[in-house]
Design an enzyme around this catalytic site. Structure first.
Site, PDB file in Angstrom:
ATOM      1  N   SER A   1       7.990  24.155 -24.690  1.00 38.05           N
ATOM      2  CA  SER A   1       7.102  23.536 -25.667  1.00 38.05           C
ATOM      3  C   SER A   1       7.842  23.349 -26.988  1.00 38.05           C
ATOM      4  O   SER A   1       8.721  24.151 -27.334  1.00 38.05           O
ATOM      5  CB  SER A   1       5.869  24.413 -25.899  1.00 38.05           C
TER       6      SER A   1
ATOM      7  N   TYR B   1       2.211  32.241 -28.052  1.00 41.08           N
ATOM      8  CA  TYR B   1       2.575  31.129 -27.160  1.00 41.08           C
ATOM      9  C   TYR B   1       3.969  30.602 -27.503  1.00 41.08           C
ATOM     10  O   TYR B   1       4.822  30.431 -26.617  1.00 41.08           O
ATOM     11  CB  TYR B   1       1.549  30.008 -27.271  1.00 41.08           C
TER      12      TYR B   1
END
Length: 253
Positions: A144, A158
């Site tokens: 990501s 995350y």
């Protein structure tokens, strides 16, 4: 030199979101698929849909919880046998919940770190055992843009988990350098999926656009790719050098 066609592809987290989208795109290209997720009912529906639309391909499905490394170590080789081999493994399964550190969300943050880091590791172990044995293959890890810098709020754990994925991918790449095994790290930006509801920024693209860019990047087999390339390649460069005060405003929850 053109990259080889990866005919037999295993995708984890294939019951929804990016995994489901990739399965549809690769099926349309005539690839044979092994699809895994925890929700086998959704996988069976997807399998039926893909085989109706593309009757010449093979689709194998199985239940898999990446939090269970013993299950991963058993299910992956079984699927590879059923598919007749493996050319590409896409480490896609992951979760995106989380909370600001120290605000009572420790359990959710631990779950994110456990699934996204240890789950990715379990998948890589199983995939690389296959690829090492055959001396070829393409390992793809879905990371990501949130991994580029420390993220605030609900994205802290995350982003940290995906930074670990980046390091895992690079270590594997270094370890098998010159061995005929390609390792690709894909860093999506904001793509509208269930995993990032409430975490989407102003540059969010719809799922179809995001999946198209994702599959195109995977097919090129780069070392690393930001998806979609515009605007996320230049944005990622900026995120690395901007002051944290600016990064915080750009990426805040």
């Amino acid at each position: 030199m053109p990259t080889p066609t990866r005919q037999r592809i295993l995708i984890t987290g294939a019951s929804s979101g990016l995994g489901e989208g990739m399965a549809r795109r690769f099926a349309a290209q005539g690839r044979d698929l092994a699809l895994v997720a925890r929700r086998t009912d959704l996988l069976e529906v997807l399998k039926e849909e893909l085989l109706r639309a593309h009757p010449a391909i093979r689709v194998e499905v199985a239940a898999l919880d990446v939090d269970d490394p013993e299950s991963v170590a058993t299910v992956v080789p079984d699927l590879v046998g059923r598919l007749g081999g493996l050319d590409r493994f896409i480490v896609n399964a992951g979760i995106g919940k989380g909370a600001s550190i120290g605000t009572g969300g420790a359990a959710a943050n631990r779950a994110v770190l456990h699934t996204n880091v240890l789950g990715a590791h379990a998948q890589c172990e199983a995939a690389m055992e296959v690829f090492r044995a055959q001396g070829a293959g393409h390992l793809v890890l879905i990371s990501s843009v949130a991994s580029v810098r420390g993220m605030p709020g609900t994205r802290t754990a995350y982003g940290a988990s995906k930074a670990a994925v980046n390091a895992l991918a690079e270590g594997i790449r270094s370890d098998v350098w010159g061995a005929g095994i390609a390792v690709t790290t894909i860093l999506p930006g904001y793509i509208a999926t269930d995993i990032n509801v409430g975490r989407r920024g102003p540059m969010t693209v719809d799922l179809d656009t995001g999946v198209d860019a994702l599959v195109a990047a995977i097919e090129r087999e780069p070392v690393k790719a930001y998806v979609p390339g515009w605007p996320w390649t230049p944005v990622a460069r900026l995120l690395r050098v901007l002051p944290l005060s600016v990064v915080r405003r750009l990426t805040g929850s």
